[in-house]
Design an enzyme around this catalytic site. Structure first.
Site, short mmCIF file in Angstrom:
data_model
loop_
_atom_site.label_atom_id
_atom_site.label_comp_id
_atom_site.label_asym_id
_atom_site.label_seq_id
_atom_site.Cartn_x
_atom_site.Cartn_y
_atom_site.Cartn_z
N ARG A 57 -10.58 -11.22 1.00
CA ARG A 57 -11.39 -12.26 0.36
C ARG A 57 -10.73 -13.63 0.44
O ARG A 57 -11.39 -14.65 0.40
CB ARG A 57 -11.68 -11.86 -1.08
CG ARG A 57 -10.50 -11.81 -2.00
CD ARG A 57 -10.77 -11.02 -3.27
NE ARG A 57 -10.85 -9.59 -2.99
CZ ARG A 57 -11.11 -8.66 -3.91
NH1 ARG A 57 -11.31 -9.02 -5.16
NH2 ARG A 57 -11.18 -7.39 -3.58
N LYS A 101 0.83 -1.20 0.00
CA LYS A 101 0.00 0.00 0.00
C LYS A 101 0.87 1.26 0.00
O LYS A 101 2.03 1.22 0.45
CB LYS A 101 -0.88 0.03 1.26
CG LYS A 101 -1.96 -1.01 1.32
CD LYS A 101 -2.73 -0.88 2.64
CE LYS A 101 -3.84 -1.90 2.73
NZ LYS A 101 -4.93 -1.64 1.77
#
Length: 469
Positions: free
Chosen positions: A323, A249
Site C-alpha cells: 500500500r 515474515k
C-alpha cells in the site's frame, strides 16, 4: 518472454495422418467423428481424455465455459505425454460458438504452460491444434474468437513468467527494463523507466522507504498506449521480493514472495495485450517496483513517510509495504494523468485469502457500476471476482495522530487496506483489486498450473475493451 504457447488454427477440413479428437458431453454424447467409438467407459466429464488407437475422446462436461477451459487444458497436457502426438485435429460440435471457442483456446494455450530453470533438455510440447468446424460460414467468427483468446493467453503467460522469475534475477531494475524492452517491440506502446534519483526528486517517499533497505534500488515503470478515448490508469504493485522488512515474515513460505509483484505483472501484460489488439482507448500502466529487504537503511515501524503530493503516513508494519508504493503511484496518477478510471491491482492482504479463498479476487470500490464492470469482465475471461464492502465504520480508523494516515488501521485487514488506498484516489472513479489469493496456486485446475497464475491480466484487458466501446 513470454513462454511459447500452443499454436491454434481454425479450419473446415481435417489434416491427413493427424489424430482426431472427438468431443464428448456428459452422458456421454459424442460429437462428429465419434461413430464406432466404444462409449461404455466414457463419462464425458470435463477434461476426460481417452485414446482410441489414432482417435481421442475429450470430455467437455455440460458445456460451461469452465468445462471448455478444463477440456482444452487437459487435452494439451495429454498430448504432451511421452508417446503422444504433438498435434491433433479437434472436431467441433455444431453448437460450438465464439464464447466456447475463447474458453477452449484459453485452456489449450495455458494448460501446458511450464516454467522451470534447469540444465536438462526441455521436454517436447504440443506444437499446434487445428479446430475443425463443419460450418463454413462460421469459420471467420471462430477464427476471430480464437485469435482474441490467444492474445489473452499470451498476456496471462507473460504475467506468469514475470512472477515466476526468481528474485535473484528479478530485481526492480530487471522488472522495469524487461517490460520496457518488450514494449519496444509492440506498435503504439511506449515505456519510461524512472530511477531512484528521479523518485527522490519527485518525492516518492513510499517507494523510497520500502526500497531503502535493499542494495537494489527501486524503479517506477510507466507504460502508455493510445491518445483518444477514455483514459484508464492501471497501477500495479511491483514488489520483486518481500522479506517483510523489519517486521520480518516467518521463514515458511517466504520463498514464494518472488510472486509478490503479480499485480504489477498483470498490469504490464494487460498493456501489452491492449496494444496488440489496438483497442481504441487510452491507457497508462504504472508499476511501482521495489524490493522490501532488511538492512540498516530499512524503514521502521513508527516512521512517518511523506508520499508523492505531500500526504504523510505513519508506518506501523513494514510488511504492509504494498500500500505504501501504490499510494505514491496513485497520487502521481491523480495529479498528472487525469484518469477517467483508476484501478490498482496487488497481492495486498492475507485477509482476502481468508475471506475469499485462493481462486477469487476481491473488488473494493465505492461504485456499484465499476464493481459490476470488473466482475463482468472477469466472468468473460474465466477470472472470478467478488465485491467486498468499504465499511464506513472503519473510515475514521485510517486517520493517524502524528501523520495524515495510518498505514495499518485496526479492523478487517483487506477492507482497511483499501480504505487507506482510497485516500490517494481523490475524486477519480477508482477500484482496488486484491489478488493475494488467486495470484498463485499450489495445484493444477482448469487452465491453471502450479506457481504464478497470471490472474488479473485478462480481466484488465477485457475491462479496457468494455470502456473502449
Amino acid at each position: 518472454m513470454p513462454t511459447k504457447l500452443v499454436d491454434v488454427e481454425v479450419a473446415t477440413t481435417s489434416r491427413r495422418d493427424v489424430p482426431a479428437v472427438v468431443l464428448a458431453s456428459t452422458g456421454p454424447v459424442l460429437g462428429p467423428g465419434g461413430d464406432g467409438i466404444d462409449v461404455s467407459d466414457l463419462t464425458g466429464k470435463a477434461g476426460e481424455t481417452v485414446r482410441h488407437d489414432e482417435t481421442w475422446t475429450l470430455g467437455v462436461g455440460t458445456g460451461t465455459h469452465s468445462d471448455y477451459r478444463t477440456a482444452g487444458a487437459a487435452l494439451v497436457r495429454a498430448l504432451s505425454g511421452e508417446d503422444a502426438p504433438k498435434t491433433a485435429d479437434v472436431l467441433l460440435t455444431p453448437d460450438f460458438d465464439a464464447e466456447k471457442m475463447r474458453a477452449f483456446v484459453l485452456g489449450a494455450a495455458l494448460g501446458g504452460y511450464r516454467f522451470k530453470v534447469t540444465g536438462e533438455q526441455a521436454p517436447k510440447r504440443v506444437g499446434s491444434l487445428r479446430l475443425v468446424t463443419g460450418d463454413t460460414g462460421f469459420e471467420e467468427v471462430l477464427t476471430s474468437a480464437a485469435l482474441k483468446a490467444h492474445v489473452l493467453a499470451t498476456a496471462t503467460s507473460l504475467a506468469r513468467d514475470l512472477a515466476n522469475t526468481p528474485s535473484n534475477v528479478k530485481d526492480p531494475r530487471w522488472l522495469a527494463t524487461t517490460a520496457a524492452k518488450i514494449a519496444e517491440r509492440i506498435d503504439g506502446l511506449s515505456a519510461t523507466v524512472r530511477d531512484e534519483k528521479w523518485l527522490q526528486q519527485q518525492g516518492f517517499g513510499g517507494v523510497l522507504a520500502v526500497g531503502g533497505g535493499s542494495a537494489r534500488p527501486p524503479r517506477l515503470l510507466e507504460l502508455t498506449y493510445g491518445t483518444t478515448g477514455p483514459h484508464l490508469v492501471f497501477v500495479g504493485k511491483g514488489i520483486t521480493f518481500d522479506t517483510g522488512g523489519i517486521s520480518v515474515k516467518p521463514a515458511d513460505g517466504m520463498h514464494l514472495m518472488r510472486t509478490d509483484m503479480a499485480g504489477g505483472g498483470a498490469v504490464i501484460s494487460a498493456l501489452m495485450a491492449v496494444a496488440r489488439r489496438q483497442l481504441p482507448i487510452r491507457i497508462t500502466g504504472l508499476v511501482a517496483c521495489a524490493e522490501n529487504h532488511i538492512s540498516g537503511s530499512s524503514y521502521r515501524p513508527g516512521d512517518v513517510v511523506r508520499h508523492y503530493g505531500g500526504a504523510t503516513t505513519e508506518v506501523q508494519n513494514t510488511d504492509a509495504e504494498g500500500r505504501m508504493v501504490l499510494a505514491d503511484a496513485m497520487a502521481y496518477a491523480v495529479r498528472n494523468l487525469e484518469p477517467d478510471l483508476l484501478v490498482d491491482v496487488a497481492t495486498l492482504t492475507g485477509a482476502m485469502k481468508v475471506s475469499l479463498g485462493l481462486r477469487t479476487g476481491a473488488v473494493l470500490t465505492p461504485s456499484a457500476e465499476i464493481a459490476a464492470a470488473v466482475i463482468e469482465a472477469g466472468a468473460g475471461v474465466g477470472e472470478k471476482w467478488w465485491r467486498m464492502p468499504l465499511l464506513e465504520e472503519h473510515v475514521e480508523a485510517v486517520t493517524s495522530e502524528i501523520a495524515d494516515y495510518r498505514q495499518c488501521p485496526p479492523g478487517p485487514g483487506g477492507i482497511t487496506a483499501a480504505l487507506f488506498l482510497q485516500k490517494f484516489a481523490g475524486d477519480v472513479p477508482w477500484a482496488h483489486l486484491d489478488i493475494a489469493g488467486p495470484a498463485r496456486s499450489e495445484k493444477v485446475y482448469e487452465e491453471v498450473v502450479a506457481g504464478a497464475t497470471g490472474f488479473g491480466a485478462r480481466t484488465l484487458v477485457e475491462l479496457a475493451e468494455k470502456y473502449s466501446r
